[in-house]
Design a protein around this motif. Structure first.
Motif, PDB file in Angstrom:
ATOM      1  N   THR A  85       0.801  -1.224   0.000  1.00  8.75           N
ATOM      2  CA  THR A  85       0.000   0.000   0.000  1.00  8.75           C
ATOM      3  C   THR A  85       0.835   1.276   0.000  1.00  8.75           C
ATOM      4  O   THR A  85       0.402   2.309  -0.518  1.00  8.75           O
ATOM      5  CB  THR A  85      -0.982  -0.001   1.191  1.00  8.75           C
ATOM      6  OG1 THR A  85      -1.979   0.990   0.981  1.00  8.75           O
ATOM      7  CG2 THR A  85      -0.269   0.231   2.521  1.00  8.75           C
ATOM      8  N   TYR A  86       2.023   1.225   0.588  1.00 10.85           N
ATOM      9  CA  TYR A  86       2.839   2.443   0.686  1.00 10.85           C
ATOM     10  C   TYR A  86       3.385   2.851  -0.681  1.00 10.85           C
ATOM     11  O   TYR A  86       3.387   4.047  -1.022  1.00 10.85           O
ATOM     12  CB  TYR A  86       3.962   2.253   1.709  1.00 10.85           C
ATOM     13  CG  TYR A  86       3.445   1.799   3.053  1.00 10.85           C
ATOM     14  CD1 TYR A  86       2.699   2.659   3.853  1.00 10.85           C
ATOM     15  CD2 TYR A  86       3.681   0.499   3.520  1.00 10.85           C
ATOM     16  CE1 TYR A  86       2.203   2.243   5.090  1.00 10.85           C
ATOM     17  CE2 TYR A  86       3.194   0.075   4.741  1.00 10.85           C
ATOM     18  CZ  TYR A  86       2.445   0.946   5.519  1.00 10.85           C
ATOM     19  OH  TYR A  86       1.944   0.529   6.721  1.00 10.85           O
ATOM     20  N   ILE A 301     -14.176   2.424  -8.373  1.00  8.06           N
ATOM     21  CA  ILE A 301     -14.712   3.788  -8.313  1.00  8.06           C
ATOM     22  C   ILE A 301     -14.196   4.550  -7.100  1.00  8.06           C
ATOM     23  O   ILE A 301     -14.385   5.768  -7.008  1.00  8.06           O
ATOM     24  CB  ILE A 301     -16.246   3.806  -8.357  1.00  8.06           C
ATOM     25  CG1 ILE A 301     -16.862   3.026  -7.193  1.00  8.06           C
ATOM     26  CG2 ILE A 301     -16.755   3.307  -9.688  1.00  8.06           C
ATOM     27  CD1 ILE A 301     -18.355   3.220  -7.069  1.00  8.06           C
ATOM     28  N   THR A 302     -13.520   3.859  -6.177  1.00  2.00           N
ATOM     29  CA  THR A 302     -12.877   4.553  -5.056  1.00  2.00           C
ATOM     30  C   THR A 302     -11.705   5.416  -5.525  1.00  2.00           C
ATOM     31  O   THR A 302     -11.143   6.165  -4.721  1.00  2.00           O
ATOM     32  CB  THR A 302     -12.373   3.552  -4.006  1.00  2.00           C
ATOM     33  OG1 THR A 302     -11.526   2.589  -4.631  1.00  2.00           O
ATOM     34  CG2 THR A 302     -13.538   2.847  -3.338  1.00  2.00           C
ATOM     35  N   TYR A 303     -11.356   5.323  -6.800  1.00  2.00           N
ATOM     36  CA  TYR A 303     -10.290   6.183  -7.338  1.00  2.00           C
ATOM     37  C   TYR A 303     -10.796   7.593  -7.622  1.00  2.00           C
ATOM     38  O   TYR A 303     -10.043   8.458  -8.059  1.00  2.00           O
ATOM     39  CB  TYR A 303      -9.687   5.571  -8.606  1.00  2.00           C
ATOM     40  CG  TYR A 303      -8.986   4.241  -8.397  1.00  2.00           C
ATOM     41  CD1 TYR A 303      -8.642   3.787  -7.130  1.00  2.00           C
ATOM     42  CD2 TYR A 303      -8.670   3.432  -9.489  1.00  2.00           C
ATOM     43  CE1 TYR A 303      -8.003   2.576  -6.947  1.00  2.00           C
ATOM     44  CE2 TYR A 303      -8.020   2.210  -9.314  1.00  2.00           C
ATOM     45  CZ  TYR A 303      -7.693   1.790  -8.038  1.00  2.00           C
ATOM     46  OH  TYR A 303      -7.062   0.574  -7.862  1.00  2.00           O
ATOM     47  N   ARG A 304     -12.071   7.784  -7.442  1.00  2.00           N
ATOM     48  CA  ARG A 304     -12.694   9.107  -7.485  1.00  2.00           C
ATOM     49  C   ARG A 304     -12.308   9.906  -8.744  1.00  2.00           C
ATOM     50  O   ARG A 304     -12.609   9.488  -9.851  1.00  2.00           O
ATOM     51  CB  ARG A 304     -12.365   9.872  -6.192  1.00  2.00           C
ATOM     52  CG  ARG A 304     -12.936   9.200  -4.932  1.00  2.00           C
ATOM     53  CD  ARG A 304     -12.668   9.997  -3.676  1.00  2.00           C
ATOM     54  NE  ARG A 304     -13.398   9.503  -2.524  1.00  2.00           N
ATOM     55  CZ  ARG A 304     -12.885   8.761  -1.543  1.00  2.00           C
ATOM     56  NH1 ARG A 304     -11.591   8.402  -1.575  1.00  2.00           N
ATOM     57  NH2 ARG A 304     -13.629   8.357  -0.525  1.00  2.00           N
ATOM     58  N   THR A 305     -11.656  11.054  -8.583  1.00  2.00           N
ATOM     59  CA  THR A 305     -11.414  11.976  -9.698  1.00  2.00           C
ATOM     60  C   THR A 305     -10.453  11.438 -10.757  1.00  2.00           C
ATOM     61  O   THR A 305     -10.288  12.065 -11.808  1.00  2.00           O
ATOM     62  CB  THR A 305     -10.879  13.316  -9.162  1.00  2.00           C
ATOM     63  OG1 THR A 305      -9.957  13.073  -8.086  1.00  2.00           O
ATOM     64  CG2 THR A 305     -12.015  14.161  -8.641  1.00  2.00           C
ATOM     65  N   ALA A 306      -9.826  10.289 -10.529  1.00  2.00           N
ATOM     66  CA  ALA A 306      -8.994   9.686 -11.581  1.00  2.00           C
ATOM     67  C   ALA A 306      -9.819   9.327 -12.803  1.00  2.00           C
ATOM     68  O   ALA A 306      -9.264   9.119 -13.887  1.00  2.00           O
ATOM     69  CB  ALA A 306      -8.288   8.439 -11.055  1.00  2.00           C
ATOM     70  N   GLY A 372      -3.545   3.229   0.251  1.00  2.00           N
ATOM     71  CA  GLY A 372      -2.627   3.720  -0.770  1.00  2.00           C
ATOM     72  C   GLY A 372      -3.239   3.773  -2.158  1.00  2.00           C
ATOM     73  O   GLY A 372      -2.921   4.671  -2.965  1.00  2.00           O
ATOM     74  N   SER A 373      -4.135   2.844  -2.450  1.00  2.00           N
ATOM     75  CA  SER A 373      -4.771   2.791  -3.771  1.00  2.00           C
ATOM     76  C   SER A 373      -5.517   4.073  -4.093  1.00  2.00           C
ATOM     77  O   SER A 373      -5.630   4.476  -5.253  1.00  2.00           O
ATOM     78  CB  SER A 373      -5.761   1.619  -3.834  1.00  2.00           C
ATOM     79  OG  SER A 373      -5.257   0.444  -3.265  1.00  2.00           O
ATOM     80  N   LEU A 374      -6.066   4.705  -3.065  1.00  2.00           N
ATOM     81  CA  LEU A 374      -6.969   5.838  -3.249  1.00  2.00           C
ATOM     82  C   LEU A 374      -6.281   7.062  -3.831  1.00  2.00           C
ATOM     83  O   LEU A 374      -6.951   7.955  -4.368  1.00  2.00           O
ATOM     84  CB  LEU A 374      -7.600   6.205  -1.900  1.00  2.00           C
ATOM     85  CG  LEU A 374      -8.267   5.050  -1.149  1.00  2.00           C
ATOM     86  CD1 LEU A 374      -8.779   5.535   0.204  1.00  2.00           C
ATOM     87  CD2 LEU A 374      -9.393   4.435  -1.963  1.00  2.00           C
ATOM     88  N   TYR A 375      -4.967   7.109  -3.748  1.00  2.00           N
ATOM     89  CA  TYR A 375      -4.250   8.298  -4.217  1.00  2.00           C
ATOM     90  C   TYR A 375      -4.196   8.385  -5.740  1.00  2.00           C
ATOM     91  O   TYR A 375      -3.648   9.344  -6.288  1.00  2.00           O
ATOM     92  CB  TYR A 375      -2.889   8.399  -3.518  1.00  2.00           C
ATOM     93  CG  TYR A 375      -3.139   8.804  -2.086  1.00  2.00           C
ATOM     94  CD1 TYR A 375      -3.255  10.131  -1.742  1.00  2.00           C
ATOM     95  CD2 TYR A 375      -3.398   7.847  -1.100  1.00  2.00           C
ATOM     96  CE1 TYR A 375      -3.573  10.516  -0.445  1.00  2.00           C
ATOM     97  CE2 TYR A 375      -3.729   8.212   0.197  1.00  2.00           C
ATOM     98  CZ  TYR A 375      -3.818   9.559   0.512  1.00  2.00           C
ATOM     99  OH  TYR A 375      -4.163   9.935   1.789  1.00  2.00           O
TER     100      TYR A 375
END
Length: 419
Positions: A85-86, A301-306, A372-375
């Protein structure tokens, strides 16, 4: 008579009050609606700084592993995710901030934020590949690092003068060795082929020996999976999701740019990939609803604005179609950000992103997702790499396509393309 007169006066007074209140609310609405490009840019910059600074500053201070929470989907075990994740957080954040940090220093508040982040990130990158550092990142085990090294590679390709050239020779050599170590593993038979290809293309770009098989396999399969009208399938089967934006178009164009510059493919092949991304960006602009929402479809879809990375890349490259005003893209994506980040709390008490789409919704996170994925969300901010004086930021506020369509305005019809 007096009673009726009194009632009449009461009714007319209430009516007058309502009219005044309505006029005041209309005036207030108009004052809120008139937002300049400079104000939009300030909002974007502050939001990206808020999102990226916990990752970058902790990495610089060798406290990323100590301080970053590891949230995982319900039923998943944290131990595995701590292995990957890091690097996810670092690679994805780097790819999102790279164009912005590549802008020259200036004395503005934004310029100071950029300089602080860039200085910290350069220190953090050295920590990330130093085996003696507490924040030494894992490139050497598991398959997931293939993915997130590729986002780190993309950051170096997007901002070589800001993020690669200033690194000391020892750090550069260590990065090259970490990337070469990825060759001991493989991943899924889908967009992951492109990650492996981009990693090799990055090595090629810095003068290292690249693996021609990984490059050729990625190139052939991605082109084979093109479905038409700007859409690639993610592997042999078409999936209706945002992976054309999360990965495929932006990475393929960066991949082919390196190969074209090194004379490994024709310039026409690169230009075709670029045209297809431009076509896909038209769909991206059209999915933004009049209220700033967009469909929560597909996985990740947790990647949001990506979901708007491809549109942002096209805007950054100044390749938007002539019928799309850069300001309408700015206003549409700004509306998404306001809807997503102002009306939902996507951060924990310490400023880290939480699992979800609009707020904390851990139940919608896919099994491979962790903090970490969310970034990946930082990838929606790429137009910040355009200077403040660019028409993207200086143009008068403009309605995007869906807002025009649902507002009864004239808007352009949409047609299939053949390339």
């Amino acid at each position: 008579m007096n009673k009726f007169k009194y009632m009449f006066l009461m009714v007319t007074s209430i009516f007058a009050i309502n009219i005044a209140a309505h006029a005041q609310s209309q005036k207030k609405a108009k004052s809120v609606a008139v937002v300049t490009g400079a104000q939009d840019r300030e909002y974007w910059a502050n939001l990206l700084y808020k999102m990226s600074s916990p990752v970058i500053y902790n990495l610089a201070n060798a406290t990323l592993k100590k301080n970053m929470p590891v949230e995982v989907p319900p039923g998943q075990k944290v131990d595995f995710f701590k292995k990957v994740t890091y690097l996810e957080a670092v690679g994805r954040t780097m790819a999102g901030v790279a164009p912005w940090l590549a802008l020259p220093d200036d004395e503005t508040k934004e310029g100071e934020m950029r300089k602080k982040l860039r200085t910290a990130l350069l220190k953090g990158i050295a920590n990330a590949v130093d085996p003696a550092n507490p924040d030494y990142l894992n490139f050497r085990t598991e398959s997931q690092p293939i993915v997130d090294a590729a986002y780190m590679a993309q950051a170096f390709l997007r901002a070589p003068k800001a993020l690669w050239e200033p690194l000391d020779p020892v750090t550069k050599a260590r990065i090259a060795e970490e990337f070469k170590s990825l060759r001991t593993r493989t991943g899924a038979y889908n967009n992951w082929l492109l990650f492996a290809g981009v990693n090799e293309a990055f090595l090629m770009s810095i003068g290292e020996q690249a693996d021609p098989v990984r490059i050729e396999f990625a190139k052939r399969k991605i082109l084979e999976w093109y479905q038409g009208d700007g859409w690639y399938s993610d592997g042999p089967s078409l999936s209706i999701d945002y992976y054309n934006s999360y990965v495929i178009h932006p990475m393929l164009v960066d991949f082919f740019k390196v190969l074209s510059d090194k004379k490994r493919i024709s310039a026409d092949m690169y230009e075709t990939a670029l045209k297809r991304m431009v076509r896909y960006s038209e769909f991206s602009e059209r999915i933004i609803g009049p209220d700033g929402t967009y469909p929560p479809i597909g996985r990740s879809i947790t990647y949001r604005t990506a979901a708007f990375q491809a549109l942002g890349v096209v805007a950054l490259m100044k390749k938007l179609p002539a019928h799309i005003n850069p300001a309408q893209v700015r206003c549409g994506v700004t509306a998404v950000m306001h809807r997503m980040f102002d009306q939902c709390n996507n951060f924990d008490k310490d400023g880290w992103l939480v699992l979800g789409f609009c707020g904390s919704q851990p139940e919608i996170a896919d099994v491979y997702t962790s903090t970490g994925s969310l970034y990946m969300a930082t990838l929606g901010f790429l137009p910040l790499g355009l200077p403040a004086e660019d028409p993207f930021w200086t143009g008068a506020a403009a309605d995007w396509t869906a807002k025009k369509a649902w507002g009864g305005q004239s808007f352009r019809k949409d047609y299939h393309v053949d390339y």
